[in-house]
Design a protein around this motif. Sequence first.
Motif, PDB file in Angstrom:
ATOM      1  N   ARG A 171       2.728   6.058  -2.901  1.00 18.71           N
ATOM      2  CA  ARG A 171       3.978   6.898  -3.453  1.00 18.71           C
ATOM      3  C   ARG A 171       3.847   6.810  -4.958  1.00 18.71           C
ATOM      4  O   ARG A 171       4.162   7.920  -5.619  1.00 18.71           O
ATOM      5  CB  ARG A 171       5.270   6.470  -2.890  1.00 18.71           C
ATOM      6  CG  ARG A 171       5.424   6.849  -1.446  1.00 18.71           C
ATOM      7  CD  ARG A 171       6.786   6.717  -0.684  1.00 18.71           C
ATOM      8  NE  ARG A 171       7.140   5.248  -0.870  1.00 18.71           N
ATOM      9  CZ  ARG A 171       7.006   4.573   0.342  1.00 18.71           C
ATOM     10  NH1 ARG A 171       6.381   5.123   1.287  1.00 18.71           N
ATOM     11  NH2 ARG A 171       7.617   3.300   0.187  1.00 18.71           N
ATOM     12  N   ALA A 172       3.957   5.844  -5.555  1.00 18.72           N
ATOM     13  CA  ALA A 172       3.757   5.626  -6.950  1.00 18.72           C
ATOM     14  C   ALA A 172       2.849   6.437  -7.792  1.00 18.72           C
ATOM     15  O   ALA A 172       2.965   7.311  -8.712  1.00 18.72           O
ATOM     16  CB  ALA A 172       3.672   4.159  -7.498  1.00 18.72           C
ATOM     17  N   LEU A 173       1.693   6.486  -7.349  1.00 27.61           N
ATOM     18  CA  LEU A 173       0.387   7.006  -7.766  1.00 27.61           C
ATOM     19  C   LEU A 173       0.442   8.542  -7.584  1.00 27.61           C
ATOM     20  O   LEU A 173       0.130   9.398  -8.351  1.00 27.61           O
ATOM     21  CB  LEU A 173      -1.058   6.622  -7.481  1.00 27.61           C
ATOM     22  CG  LEU A 173      -1.209   5.248  -7.965  1.00 27.61           C
ATOM     23  CD1 LEU A 173      -2.217   4.350  -7.365  1.00 27.61           C
ATOM     24  CD2 LEU A 173      -1.504   5.328  -9.621  1.00 27.61           C
ATOM     25  N   TYR A 174       1.063   8.824  -6.325  1.00 29.42           N
ATOM     26  CA  TYR A 174       1.254  10.246  -6.250  1.00 29.42           C
ATOM     27  C   TYR A 174       2.306  10.911  -7.248  1.00 29.42           C
ATOM     28  O   TYR A 174       2.237  11.931  -7.697  1.00 29.42           O
ATOM     29  CB  TYR A 174       1.882  10.578  -4.742  1.00 29.42           C
ATOM     30  CG  TYR A 174       2.212  11.877  -4.375  1.00 29.42           C
ATOM     31  CD1 TYR A 174       1.229  12.816  -4.046  1.00 29.42           C
ATOM     32  CD2 TYR A 174       3.631  12.515  -4.609  1.00 29.42           C
ATOM     33  CE1 TYR A 174       1.598  14.156  -3.682  1.00 29.42           C
ATOM     34  CE2 TYR A 174       3.728  13.777  -4.341  1.00 29.42           C
ATOM     35  CZ  TYR A 174       3.045  14.567  -3.858  1.00 29.42           C
ATOM     36  OH  TYR A 174       3.498  15.712  -3.515  1.00 29.42           O
ATOM     37  N   GLU A 175       3.440  10.260  -7.539  1.00 35.37           N
ATOM     38  CA  GLU A 175       4.339  10.626  -8.415  1.00 35.37           C
ATOM     39  C   GLU A 175       3.884  10.613  -9.679  1.00 35.37           C
ATOM     40  O   GLU A 175       4.081  11.404 -10.643  1.00 35.37           O
ATOM     41  CB  GLU A 175       5.679   9.651  -8.275  1.00 35.37           C
ATOM     42  CG  GLU A 175       6.639  10.370  -9.112  1.00 35.37           C
ATOM     43  CD  GLU A 175       7.898   9.322  -8.876  1.00 35.37           C
ATOM     44  OE1 GLU A 175       8.656   8.865  -9.855  1.00 35.37           O
ATOM     45  OE2 GLU A 175       8.236   8.875  -7.866  1.00 35.37           O
ATOM     46  N   TRP A 176       3.072   9.788 -10.100  1.00 34.57           N
ATOM     47  CA  TRP A 176       2.347   9.373 -11.436  1.00 34.57           C
ATOM     48  C   TRP A 176       1.582  11.095 -11.622  1.00 34.57           C
ATOM     49  O   TRP A 176       1.607  11.584 -12.553  1.00 34.57           O
ATOM     50  CB  TRP A 176       1.449   8.474 -11.666  1.00 34.57           C
ATOM     51  CG  TRP A 176       0.698   8.289 -12.925  1.00 34.57           C
ATOM     52  CD1 TRP A 176       1.334   8.138 -14.069  1.00 34.57           C
ATOM     53  CD2 TRP A 176      -0.557   8.757 -13.018  1.00 34.57           C
ATOM     54  NE1 TRP A 176       0.101   8.134 -15.099  1.00 34.57           N
ATOM     55  CE2 TRP A 176      -1.030   8.448 -14.368  1.00 34.57           C
ATOM     56  CE3 TRP A 176      -1.675   9.242 -12.082  1.00 34.57           C
ATOM     57  CZ2 TRP A 176      -2.344   8.889 -14.736  1.00 34.57           C
ATOM     58  CZ3 TRP A 176      -2.874   9.444 -12.484  1.00 34.57           C
ATOM     59  CH2 TRP A 176      -3.310   9.340 -13.893  1.00 34.57           C
ATOM     60  N   CYS A 177       0.591  11.083 -10.379  1.00 35.50           N
ATOM     61  CA  CYS A 177      -0.113  12.394 -10.545  1.00 35.50           C
ATOM     62  C   CYS A 177       0.561  13.718 -10.951  1.00 35.50           C
ATOM     63  O   CYS A 177       0.360  14.751 -11.777  1.00 35.50           O
ATOM     64  CB  CYS A 177      -0.928  12.562  -9.339  1.00 35.50           C
ATOM     65  SG  CYS A 177      -2.494  11.421  -9.193  1.00 35.50           S
TER      66      CYS A 177
ATOM     67  N   ARG B 164       0.719  -1.226  -0.062  1.00 34.11           N
ATOM     68  CA  ARG B 164      -0.055  -0.140  -0.077  1.00 34.11           C
ATOM     69  C   ARG B 164       0.844   1.261   0.201  1.00 34.11           C
ATOM     70  O   ARG B 164       0.394   1.999  -0.790  1.00 34.11           O
ATOM     71  CB  ARG B 164      -0.976   0.011   1.276  1.00 34.11           C
ATOM     72  CG  ARG B 164      -2.024   1.084   0.981  1.00 34.11           C
ATOM     73  CD  ARG B 164      -3.100   1.096   2.303  1.00 34.11           C
ATOM     74  NE  ARG B 164      -3.793  -0.149   2.252  1.00 34.11           N
ATOM     75  CZ  ARG B 164      -4.992  -0.245   2.618  1.00 34.11           C
ATOM     76  NH1 ARG B 164      -5.623   0.719   3.128  1.00 34.11           N
ATOM     77  NH2 ARG B 164      -5.671  -1.318   2.740  1.00 34.11           N
ATOM     78  N   PRO B 165       1.812   1.387   0.820  1.00 32.06           N
ATOM     79  CA  PRO B 165       2.482   2.792   0.869  1.00 32.06           C
ATOM     80  C   PRO B 165       3.581   2.930  -0.356  1.00 32.06           C
ATOM     81  O   PRO B 165       3.539   4.111  -0.887  1.00 32.06           O
ATOM     82  CB  PRO B 165       3.512   2.562   2.042  1.00 32.06           C
ATOM     83  CG  PRO B 165       3.605   1.314   2.403  1.00 32.06           C
ATOM     84  CD  PRO B 165       2.445   0.735   2.130  1.00 32.06           C
ATOM     85  N   TYR B 166       3.828   1.955  -1.059  1.00 34.16           N
ATOM     86  CA  TYR B 166       4.746   1.915  -2.218  1.00 34.16           C
ATOM     87  C   TYR B 166       3.559   2.341  -3.390  1.00 34.16           C
ATOM     88  O   TYR B 166       3.971   3.196  -4.301  1.00 34.16           O
ATOM     89  CB  TYR B 166       5.357   0.543  -2.543  1.00 34.16           C
ATOM     90  CG  TYR B 166       6.304   0.095  -1.547  1.00 34.16           C
ATOM     91  CD1 TYR B 166       7.529   0.715  -1.575  1.00 34.16           C
ATOM     92  CD2 TYR B 166       5.983  -0.502  -0.381  1.00 34.16           C
ATOM     93  CE1 TYR B 166       8.492   0.467  -0.313  1.00 34.16           C
ATOM     94  CE2 TYR B 166       6.747  -0.715   0.453  1.00 34.16           C
ATOM     95  CZ  TYR B 166       8.084  -0.449   0.573  1.00 34.16           C
ATOM     96  OH  TYR B 166       8.997  -0.881   1.608  1.00 34.16           O
ATOM     97  N   LEU B 167       2.664   1.951  -3.307  1.00 30.88           N
ATOM     98  CA  LEU B 167       1.632   2.053  -4.524  1.00 30.88           C
ATOM     99  C   LEU B 167       0.855   3.634  -4.341  1.00 30.88           C
ATOM    100  O   LEU B 167       0.811   4.273  -5.381  1.00 30.88           O
ATOM    101  CB  LEU B 167       0.298   1.105  -4.530  1.00 30.88           C
ATOM    102  CG  LEU B 167       0.698  -0.289  -4.728  1.00 30.88           C
ATOM    103  CD1 LEU B 167      -0.581  -0.977  -4.339  1.00 30.88           C
ATOM    104  CD2 LEU B 167       1.068  -0.483  -6.194  1.00 30.88           C
TER     105      LEU B 167
END
Length: 181
Positions: A16-22, A11-14
Amino acid sequence: MINALESSSTRPYLIRALYEWCTDNGFTPYVAVQVDDTVQVPREYVKNGEIVLNISFDATSSLKLGNDFIAFKARFAGTAREINVPIGRVIAIYARENGQGMAFPAPASAASAPGQPASVDGPAPALRDASRPDGDPKIMHLVTGDELTDESVADASAGDGEPPRPPPATGGAKPSLKRIK
């Protein structure tokens, strides 16, 4: 060898990944949070046991997306507040502009807690209901009848002294989800 039960949560990795994608794509990242006593948010913006937070660079200060907590400082109606959200309480992260993101299973304690209010509007309930019982997150696209508005979000960027307005009492289509495979 580490088995799946001993490994850390994805969950925390996903998140962070989606935050970065946004942020890389110029979108505004929002997180939907199921609120309980472990969540430190402005309670006046909690609706039906949930809150949606704008966690964009412009809306936050000192944002930390850790493995255990999301922590930041933000202004709500002109008042600086410390926000602290356990990762396990995040039920979705998505882009405001197009609704693309990911839903996570609701925390087990909330699903079985008597007296916990059930949410009846906004994107989080549909996202939560769509989560798989095996705990795997789903990639979702939030489909709304109208453009997703800031009125339904506790927008930390509202530093102009005006609190976010509540959603209109009538009109507008309710959000629904479309599964993307």
